[in-house]
Design an enzyme around this catalytic site. Structure first.
Site, PDB file in Angstrom:
ATOM      1  N   LYS A 122       0.552  -1.282   0.032  1.00  0.00           N
ATOM      2  CA  LYS A 122      -0.191   0.217   0.029  1.00  0.00           C
ATOM      3  C   LYS A 122       0.793   0.647  -0.233  1.00  0.00           C
ATOM      4  CE  LYS A 122      -2.324  -0.577   4.370  1.00  0.00           C
ATOM      5  NZ  LYS A 122      -1.839  -1.492   4.738  1.00  0.00           N
ATOM      6  N   ARG A 157      -9.651   2.019   8.740  1.00  0.00           N
ATOM      7  CA  ARG A 157      -9.183   0.406   8.891  1.00  0.00           C
ATOM      8  C   ARG A 157      -9.815   0.062   9.750  1.00  0.00           C
ATOM      9  NH1 ARG A 157      -2.773   0.809   8.352  1.00  0.00           N
ATOM     10  NH2 ARG A 157      -1.973  -0.907   8.884  1.00  0.00           N
ATOM     11  N   ARG A 205      11.380  -6.266   5.091  1.00  0.00           N
ATOM     12  CA  ARG A 205      10.963  -4.652   5.229  1.00  0.00           C
ATOM     13  C   ARG A 205      12.671  -4.661   6.610  1.00  0.00           C
ATOM     14  NH1 ARG A 205       5.587  -2.322   5.204  1.00  0.00           N
ATOM     15  NH2 ARG A 205       5.295  -2.984   7.133  1.00  0.00           N
ATOM     16  N   ARG A 264      -0.108  -8.587  13.508  1.00  0.00           N
ATOM     17  CA  ARG A 264      -0.698  -7.519  12.911  1.00  0.00           C
ATOM     18  C   ARG A 264      -2.002  -7.882  11.866  1.00  0.00           C
ATOM     19  NH1 ARG A 264       4.278  -5.368  11.597  1.00  0.00           N
ATOM     20  NH2 ARG A 264       3.806  -4.395   9.879  1.00  0.00           N
ATOM     21  N   ARG A 296      11.357  -3.113   9.767  1.00  0.00           N
ATOM     22  CA  ARG A 296      11.359  -2.310  10.452  1.00  0.00           C
ATOM     23  C   ARG A 296      10.691  -2.568  11.418  1.00  0.00           C
ATOM     24  NH1 ARG A 296       5.661   0.772   8.191  1.00  0.00           N
ATOM     25  NH2 ARG A 296       4.806  -0.744   9.946  1.00  0.00           N
TER      26      ARG A 296
HETATM   27  P1  ADP Z   1       1.328  -1.719   7.823  1.00  0.00           P
HETATM   28  O1  ADP Z   1      -0.203  -1.438   6.723  1.00  0.00           O
HETATM   29  O2  ADP Z   1       2.526  -2.659   7.061  1.00  0.00           O
HETATM   30  O3  ADP Z   1       0.886  -2.700   8.805  1.00  0.00           O
HETATM   31  P2  ADP Z   1       1.346   1.291   8.834  1.00  0.00           P
HETATM   32  O4  ADP Z   1       2.214   1.827   8.650  1.00  0.00           O
HETATM   33  O5  ADP Z   1      -0.110   1.300   7.791  1.00  0.00           O
HETATM   34  O6  ADP Z   1       1.664  -0.475   8.301  1.00  0.00           O
HETATM   35  O7  ADP Z   1       0.450   1.055  10.510  1.00  0.00           O
HETATM   36  C1  ADP Z   1       1.891   0.597  11.015  1.00  0.00           C
HETATM   37  C2  ADP Z   1       0.869   0.785  12.669  1.00  0.00           C
HETATM   38  O8  ADP Z   1       0.125   1.675  12.878  1.00  0.00           O
HETATM   39  C3  ADP Z   1      -0.427  -0.191  13.085  1.00  0.00           C
HETATM   40  O9  ADP Z   1      -0.464  -1.649  12.778  1.00  0.00           O
HETATM   41  C4  ADP Z   1      -1.537   0.506  13.698  1.00  0.00           C
HETATM   42  O10 ADP Z   1      -0.491   0.614  14.857  1.00  0.00           O
HETATM   43  C5  ADP Z   1      -1.011   1.597  13.040  1.00  0.00           C
HETATM   44  N1  ADP Z   1      -2.352   2.446  12.734  1.00  0.00           N
HETATM   45  C6  ADP Z   1      -2.074   2.761  11.364  1.00  0.00           C
HETATM   46  N2  ADP Z   1      -3.049   3.330  10.677  1.00  0.00           N
HETATM   47  C7  ADP Z   1      -3.980   2.909  11.416  1.00  0.00           C
HETATM   48  C8  ADP Z   1      -5.764   3.414  11.819  1.00  0.00           C
HETATM   49  N3  ADP Z   1      -6.019   3.455  10.184  1.00  0.00           N
HETATM   50  N4  ADP Z   1      -6.280   3.139  13.131  1.00  0.00           N
HETATM   51  C9  ADP Z   1      -5.360   2.560  13.560  1.00  0.00           C
HETATM   52  N5  ADP Z   1      -4.042   2.087  13.920  1.00  0.00           N
HETATM   53  C10 ADP Z   1      -3.697   2.679  12.885  1.00  0.00           C
END
Ligand code: ADP
Length: 199
Positions: free
Chosen positions: A14, A89, A141, A154, A143
């Site tokens: 994404k 989300r 990755r 996750r 991170r």
């Molecule tokens: P990925 O999709 O690769 O897991 P993101 O960078 O989108 O990673 O998100 C990392 C973390 O940030 C998530 O695991 C969550 O804890 C938090 N997060 C991001 N966006 C949201 C959201 N819309 N609602 C709740 N938590 C979020």
């Protein structure tokens, strides 16, 4: 006007694709993960609260996210389109997004000319990638939240709380599914084709 939500499990690509597509269509790439990570780095009040959830791979509470996204969408650069990556989300986020955030970010002229509805409409890109590929991509990755245990959580959180959005957006005919299990360029091409078909 390009208004897209990128939906998909962690590791689907994404962030990579949202950034390329945003650049191509000259709209801001709004990644809730990126905004949260910069808040964590700055140790802002939001960052301090969000960190404990992020480290475990849990979702940050909806109220915090909704507030954060609302502020970001009020920025002048977000008035003529956007790519949202990582939001909504949860079903609650999706409902509140339409109820509150989109109405406040509507530009007045458009309301007057009756175009508000059109400008408020957005499409949802569902980036599909099989689980085994996701795990491999996340592990490579590296991170901070990309260790094996957090990744497992996750993915579980994704299937429980985010995947229901696929049906939600299918029902409102906003969903476009794109196969994300190809090389980056190939996926970007499919996305551009899908976006161009919208206009
Ligand atoms: P990925 O999709 O690769 O897991 P993101 O960078 O989108 O990673 O998100 C990392 C973390 O940030 C998530 O695991 C969550 O804890 C938090 N997060 C991001 N966006 C949201 C959201 N819309 N609602 C709740 N938590 C979020």
């Amino acid at each position: 006007m390009v208004k897209l939500v990128f939906l998909g499990p962690p590791g689907a690509g994404k962030g990579t694709q949202a950034s390329l597509i945003a650049e191509f269509y000259h709209v801001p790439h709004i990644s809730t993960g990126d905004i949260l990570r910069s808040n964590v780095a700055e140790e802002s009040p939001l960052g301090i609260q969000a960190k404990e959830y992020m480290d475990k791979g849990d979702l940050v509470p909806d109220e915090l996210i909704l507030d954060m996204v609302q502020k970001r969408l009020e920025n002048p650069d977000a008035q003529n389109g956007w790519i949202l990556d990582g939001f909504p989300r949860t079903v609650t986020q999706a409902e509140e997004f339409v109820k509150k955030l989109l109405s406040t970010s509507t530009n007045e002229n458009e309301t007057e000319t009756g175009k508000a509805k059109i400008s408020n409409s957005f499409q949802v890109i569902n980036l599909q990638v099989p689980d085994d590929i996701l795990v491999a991509r996340l592990l490579s990755r590296g991170r901070q939240d990309d260790n094996e245990e957090t990744i497992k959580n996750r993915l579980q959180v994704y299937y429980q709380q985010t995947e229901p959005l696929i049906e939600f957006y299918e029902a409102s005919q906003q969903l476009i599914t794109v196969d994300g299990n190809h090389a980056i360029d190939a996926v970007t091409d499919s996305l551009k084709q899908a976006v161009d078909q919208l206009s």
